[in-house]
Design a protein around this motif. Structure first.
Motif, short mmCIF file in Angstrom:
data_model
loop_
_atom_site.label_atom_id
_atom_site.label_comp_id
_atom_site.label_asym_id
_atom_site.label_seq_id
_atom_site.Cartn_x
_atom_site.Cartn_y
_atom_site.Cartn_z
N ILE A 118 0.57 -1.10 0.08
CA ILE A 118 0.02 -0.03 0.06
C ILE A 118 0.82 1.18 0.02
O ILE A 118 1.78 1.20 0.86
N GLY A 119 0.78 2.06 -0.79
CA GLY A 119 1.50 3.30 -1.20
C GLY A 119 0.68 4.41 -0.73
O GLY A 119 -0.85 4.55 -1.24
N ILE A 120 1.05 5.53 -0.17
CA ILE A 120 0.27 6.77 0.17
C ILE A 120 0.87 7.87 -0.58
O ILE A 120 1.88 8.24 -0.43
N HIS A 121 -0.24 8.44 -1.26
CA HIS A 121 0.19 9.96 -1.87
C HIS A 121 0.54 10.89 -0.91
O HIS A 121 -0.33 11.03 -0.20
N VAL A 122 1.47 11.50 -0.87
CA VAL A 122 1.99 12.56 0.11
C VAL A 122 2.50 13.72 -0.52
O VAL A 122 3.15 13.98 -1.39
N SER A 123 1.86 14.90 -0.01
CA SER A 123 2.66 16.23 -0.14
C SER A 123 4.00 16.28 0.29
O SER A 123 4.29 15.96 1.56
N MET A 124 4.96 16.89 -0.63
CA MET A 124 6.35 16.88 -0.13
C MET A 124 6.53 18.36 0.73
O MET A 124 7.41 18.18 1.48
N GLU A 125 5.70 19.16 0.81
CA GLU A 125 5.56 20.25 1.24
C GLU A 125 5.09 20.12 3.14
O GLU A 125 5.69 20.49 3.89
N SER A 126 3.98 19.35 3.16
CA SER A 126 3.40 19.08 4.61
C SER A 126 3.75 17.73 5.04
O SER A 126 3.40 17.59 6.07
N ARG A 127 4.27 16.76 4.17
CA ARG A 127 4.64 15.40 4.55
C ARG A 127 3.58 14.94 4.91
O ARG A 127 3.61 13.99 5.66
N ARG A 128 2.40 15.08 4.47
CA ARG A 128 1.01 14.53 4.70
C ARG A 128 0.49 13.77 3.60
O ARG A 128 0.68 14.29 2.57
N SER A 129 -0.58 12.75 3.80
CA SER A 129 -1.10 12.40 2.75
C SER A 129 -1.99 13.54 2.01
O SER A 129 -2.40 14.49 2.85
N ALA A 130 -2.01 13.60 0.67
CA ALA A 130 -2.60 14.36 -0.24
C ALA A 130 -3.27 13.65 -1.49
O ALA A 130 -2.92 12.73 -1.80
#
Length: 172
Positions: free
Chosen positions: A118-130
């Protein structure tokens, strides 16, 4: 969601690899850590097919991080063995990608290992899922459509544990 820009094979096949000397452990076979390396390179190839590449990270300021993997080992690989990895998209939603990979000896054809991820798409700015962009979701839908008739392998969704024996049985 926008229309996909390409058609996909079922399953996807990662670029060929070969077991190298650095991957061999004191047991004389490929060390378990390098099965993960091979699977990781294959996942990178799958992501590049749908447009999630190093350029994507720079332009979109987003990436896919691994949230969970489950690896099974079926048969050994040895020095210089050629490797073939197939990738099957099982499912996805706006933020997650669920895939299954199989690693084979490329010449002898036997299954060496599997990995469910399972991969999670992440904002590289917030380091949170996006949420993924519409164009990526369209590519993933096209890939899922191409893979819809592939069989779900028995290793998918497998739970790790030691099966309980019936009463009166002795431990191994």
């Amino acid at each position: 969601m926008t229309a996909a820009t390409k058609s996909y094979t079922a399953p996807l096949v990662a670029p060929p690899m070969k077991v190298i000397e650095e991957w061999i452990d004191y047991n004389g076979h490929m060390n378990m850590a390098f099965y993960n390396t091979v699977f990781d390179k294959a996942v990178d190839a799958l992501f590049m097919d749908v447009g999630i590449s190093e350029d994507y990270v720079t332009k979109e300021l987003a990436s896919v991080f691994t949230a969970e993997i489950h690896v099974t080992y079926a048969q050994e690989l040895s020095l210089h063995d050629p490797i073939k990895v197939t990738c099957q998209l099982l499912d996805f939603d706006a933020k997650r990608i669920h895939m299954f990979l199989e690693m084979y000896h490329a010449e002898e054809g036997y299954l060496a290992a599997t990995m469910e991820q399972i991969g999670i798409h992440v904002s590289m700015e917030s380091r949170r899922s996006a949420v993924m962009p519409d164009w990526v979701l369209a590519e993933l839908q096209a890939l899922k459509d191409a893979h819809k008739d592939l069989p779900i392998k028995p290793q998918v969704g497998r739970v790790i544990g030691i099966p309980k024996k019936s009463a009166g049985a002795t431990s191994a």
